[in-house]
Design an enzyme around this catalytic site. Sequence first.
Site, PDB file in Angstrom:
ATOM      1  N   PRO A  86      -7.644  -8.315 128.503  1.00  0.00           N
ATOM      2  CA  PRO A  86      -7.889  -9.322 127.521  1.00  0.00           C
ATOM      3  C   PRO A  86      -7.858  -8.710 126.124  1.00  0.00           C
ATOM      4  O   PRO A  86      -8.621  -7.799 125.823  1.00  0.00           O
ATOM      5  CB  PRO A  86      -9.289  -9.775 127.869  1.00  0.00           C
ATOM      6  CG  PRO A  86      -9.531  -9.336 129.272  1.00  0.00           C
ATOM      7  CD  PRO A  86      -8.514  -8.359 129.608  1.00  0.00           C
ATOM      8  N   GLU A  87      -6.983  -9.190 125.307  1.00  0.00           N
ATOM      9  CA  GLU A  87      -7.006  -8.834 123.887  1.00  0.00           C
ATOM     10  C   GLU A  87      -7.680  -9.997 123.166  1.00  0.00           C
ATOM     11  O   GLU A  87      -8.240 -10.863 123.832  1.00  0.00           O
ATOM     12  CB  GLU A  87      -5.577  -8.597 123.385  1.00  0.00           C
ATOM     13  CG  GLU A  87      -4.869  -7.500 124.184  1.00  0.00           C
ATOM     14  CD  GLU A  87      -3.475  -7.173 123.668  1.00  0.00           C
ATOM     15  OE1 GLU A  87      -3.262  -7.234 122.455  1.00  0.00           O
ATOM     16  OE2 GLU A  87      -2.611  -6.865 124.498  1.00  0.00           O
TER      17      GLU A  87
END
Length: 270
Positions: free
Chosen positions: A2-3
């Site tokens: 997850p960015e």
Amino acid sequence: MPELPEVETTLRGIAPYLQGQRIARVTVRDPRLRWPVPEDVRKAEGQRVVQLRRRGKYLLVELEQGGLIIHLGMSGSLRVLHQSRTPEKHDHFDIELENGTCLRFNDPRRFGAFLWVDGPVDAHELLRHLGPEPLSDDFTARYLHRLSHGRKLAIKNFIMNGQVVVGVGNIYASEALFMAGIHPQRAAGRISAQRYAGLVDAIRDVLNRAIKMGGTSLRDFVNADGAPGYFTQELLVYNRAGGDCFQCGGRIRQKVIGQRSSYYCPVCQR
DNA sequence: ATTGACTCCTGATGGC
DNA sequence: TGCCATCAGGAGTCAA
């Protein structure tokens, strides 16, 4: 991991269920995450969730007294459960609300984090040295240009450094650099103010569009409802080694820069 | 001060 | 089918 867009998607998915609700119980099933989950997280029990926020890739749960920090690491996800479900493999902890809703954290690679903070949640050491939010007004070409002065590291590593700017991970760094026409290995200090302006625009644009699409799911990212993100189909270079450049028709290359796979077009990016 | 290498861990994938 | 190597979205820590 997850960015930023995936963390933002998670935040938007869980916030409506958590804000203002009272936490009944915190159950830690497997404390082995990046750091062992402290017993202190149970101090959240009985407290109301004042606010849920994101800082970089950290999710901050602000409580009446103290707060919780959640990081999804590389493979973490948070799901909202409306009825009880048998915990599965890698379901590390649950945050159960008084109204019966349950927030469940799953993380196969265990690079995620679940921490307790006494006092204001923003005051935690992990957040102290973080750079500006890329979608805020503090993130400008002028700022990047000045900060990069004299620095020789690759621009891709520069923008992936959380002390420079938060939330830009391996996927969106490659994408933004392609959009800005900058070679990922170019020394950060050898980029003009003008080109930094293009890069800032590109980072903002790619992050905003990815948020709209619910993030990117390459393998395991799912939102609070368990659904994948749809930005995967919008990727211009990431994971497209050998494919055609959408701009010039040339071949997209893959190269390891700073121990991370980078994707770029050697013709369009200089 | 800055930079790059290493590290944590599990799981998916591909070659043989 | 099994075995093995390689790779994966993060980021703190250490050493040069």
